[in-house]
Design a protein around this motif. Structure first.
Motif, PDB file in Angstrom:
ATOM      1  N   ALA A 258     -36.281  -9.590  32.442  1.00  0.00           N
ATOM      2  CA  ALA A 258     -36.942 -10.505  33.376  1.00  0.00           C
ATOM      3  C   ALA A 258     -38.453 -10.314  33.329  1.00  0.00           C
ATOM      4  O   ALA A 258     -38.945  -9.189  33.279  1.00  0.00           O
ATOM      5  CB  ALA A 258     -36.427 -10.261  34.791  1.00  0.00           C
ATOM      6  N   ALA A 259     -39.189 -11.437  33.350  1.00  0.00           N
ATOM      7  CA  ALA A 259     -40.653 -11.355  33.339  1.00  0.00           C
ATOM      8  C   ALA A 259     -41.173 -10.948  34.708  1.00  0.00           C
ATOM      9  O   ALA A 259     -42.261 -10.405  34.840  1.00  0.00           O
ATOM     10  CB  ALA A 259     -41.224 -12.712  32.935  1.00  0.00           C
ATOM     11  N   SER A 299     -34.710 -12.533  39.993  1.00  0.00           N
ATOM     12  CA  SER A 299     -35.477 -12.217  38.797  1.00  0.00           C
ATOM     13  C   SER A 299     -35.859 -13.526  38.112  1.00  0.00           C
ATOM     14  O   SER A 299     -35.151 -14.517  38.237  1.00  0.00           O
ATOM     15  CB  SER A 299     -34.663 -11.352  37.822  1.00  0.00           C
ATOM     16  N   HIS A 300     -36.977 -13.515  37.442  1.00  0.00           N
ATOM     17  CA  HIS A 300     -37.468 -14.707  36.751  1.00  0.00           C
ATOM     18  C   HIS A 300     -36.427 -15.102  35.697  1.00  0.00           C
ATOM     19  O   HIS A 300     -36.039 -14.287  34.875  1.00  0.00           O
ATOM     20  CB  HIS A 300     -38.799 -14.395  36.081  1.00  0.00           C
ATOM     21  N   GLY A 301     -35.973 -16.327  35.754  1.00  0.00           N
ATOM     22  CA  GLY A 301     -34.941 -16.746  34.801  1.00  0.00           C
ATOM     23  C   GLY A 301     -33.699 -17.200  35.528  1.00  0.00           C
ATOM     24  O   GLY A 301     -32.917 -17.983  35.017  1.00  0.00           O
ATOM     25  N   GLN A 302     -33.506 -16.726  36.766  1.00  0.00           N
ATOM     26  CA  GLN A 302     -32.345 -17.180  37.533  1.00  0.00           C
ATOM     27  C   GLN A 302     -32.582 -18.589  38.044  1.00  0.00           C
ATOM     28  O   GLN A 302     -33.688 -18.927  38.411  1.00  0.00           O
ATOM     29  CB  GLN A 302     -32.065 -16.258  38.715  1.00  0.00           C
TER      30      GLN A 302
END
Length: 302
Positions: A258-259, A299-302
Motif C-alpha cells: 500500500a502507498a 490502505s491505499h488501493g481499497q
C-alpha cells in the motif's frame, strides 16, 4: 421437437452436471463444428456465420460470441457493460473482463480480437479439434472452472481463442442458482484441478489467496497431465507472457504494498469512515473514530 428433423434430444440416466452432459452432446454431434450454448440463452440475428467464418480460416480457433444481457426480471435485452472486452481472471480465479489494450485495438471495432479466457460456456469449435484437445476434463464436477480449462488448453496446446463482435448471444444472468449442488462437490475442487494441471508455478498465487485449496483433493489428474505432454503444450509462463500479458496490470499476481494507510477522518465532524467487513462491496458508514483497535482502517488501493 419431432417437427424439427435436425434436432436430437439426449437424456442422461442420472444427473451428470453441465460438463459431462456437454461431452455427451459433443460425442453425439455429427456436424463439422460444435457450438455450445446454455439453455438460458437467446441467439440474436445472424449470430452463427461470423463464428463459422473464423473456424473456416483456422480450424484451431475457438470462437466466442459477444454475450449480451437478458434481464432476469423482465427479459429486457441489452449489451454487457463496456461491451467488447478481453476475458481475464484474478488470482482467486474469479472471472474478470479487462479493456482491450491499445496495441490490440483494430481500426474496425467489428473485427475479431484475441481473448485469454472465455466468459463461460458459449463458444464454437471445430469438432475434430475439440476431441484432439481431449474435450472437457471429465474429472470436473457439475459446473465451474471448465472455461479456464478449455481456455488455457487451447492457447497452450497450439490453438487460439477469439471473441467475435458481430456474433451476439443474449444470456440470462440468474440472481441465484436454481438447482442444488450435491454435498461435497464444490467449485474449489474444480479450480484446484485446473490449477494443478495447467498453471504450473502460478498455482502458488492462487493458494496464497485461497490457502484452503492447498490441501484439497482434486482427484486423479494422470490422464490430464499425459494429455498435456502428448500435445506438447507450452508452459503457463508462456501463456502469461504471450497471451495474457496485460492481465497483471489489472490483477498483479503479487499485490504491491500500500502507498498509504490509516484512518479516513472528516476534519469538521471528527467522524471516521468505517467498514465492518473488508470485502469489496460492503457498506461504508461514518462512525466515531476509535483509536487502538489494533487494525489499520484503510490502505491505499481499497
Amino acid at each position: 421437437m419431432v417437427r424439427l428433423p435436425k434436432v436430437r434430444i439426449l437424456r442422461t440416466k442420472k444427473r451428470e452436471g453441465l460438463i459431462r452432459t456437454r461431452l455427451l452432446g459433443a460425442g453425439a454431434a455429427k456436424g463439422e463444428v460444435i457450438t455450445f450454448l446454455d439453455s438460458h440463452c437467446e441467439a440474436n440475428v445472424n449470430w452463427l456465420p461470423p463464428l463459422l467464418d473464423r473456424i473456416a480460416q483456422n480450424r484451431k480457433t475457438i470462437v466466442c460470441p459477444m454475450i449480451d444481457v437478458i434481464d432476469h426480471d423482465n427479459f429486457g435485452y441489452e449489451t454487457q457493460a463496456g461491451d467488447a472486452m478481453r476475458g481475464a481472471f484474478d488470482w482467486e480465479m474469479y472471472y474478470k473482463r479487462i479493456p482491450i489494450p491499445t496495441e490490440l485495438q483494430k481500426d474496425d471495432p467489428s473485427e475479431p480480437f484475441e481473448s485469454p479466457v472465455m466468459a463461460g460456456g458459449l463458444f464454437a469449435v471445430d469438432r475434430k479439434w475439440f476431441w484432439e484437445l481431449g474435450g472437457y476434463d471429465t474429472g470436473l464436477e457439475i459446473w465451474g472452472g471448465e472455461q479456464y480449462e478449455i481456455s488455457f488448453k487451447v492457447w497452450m496446446c497450439g490453438g487460439r481463442m477469439e471473441d467475435i463482435p458481430c456474433s451476439r448471444v443474449g444470456h440470462i444472468y440468474r440472481k441465484y442458482v436454481p438447482y442444488k449442488v450435491p454435498g461435497g462437490v464444490s467449485l474449489a475442487r474444480n479450480l484446484k484441478r485446473v490449477a494443478e494441471v495447467w498453471m504450473d508455478e502460478y498455482a502458488e498465487y492462487v493458494y496464497q489467496r485461497r490457502p484452503e485449496y492447498r490441501h484439497l483433493s482434486a482427484g486423479d489428474m494422470t490422464a490430464q497431465k499425459e494429455l498435456r505432454n502428448r500435445l506438447n503444450c507450452k508452459s503457463f509462463k508462456w501463456f502469461m507472457g504471450e497471451v495474457a500479458w496485460d492481465l497483471p496490470k489489472h490483477y498483479p499476481p503479487v499485490e504491491p504494498p500500500a502507498a498509504a494507510w490509516g484512518e479516513v477522518r472528516n476534519a469538521g465532524s471528527g467522524m471516521c469512515m468505517e467498514s465492518k467487513h473488508f470485502v469489496s462491496g460492503s457498506p461504508i458508514r461514518l462512525e466515531s473514530c476509535v483509536k487502538g483497535w489494533g487494525e489499520v482502517s484503510w490502505s491505499h488501493g481499497q
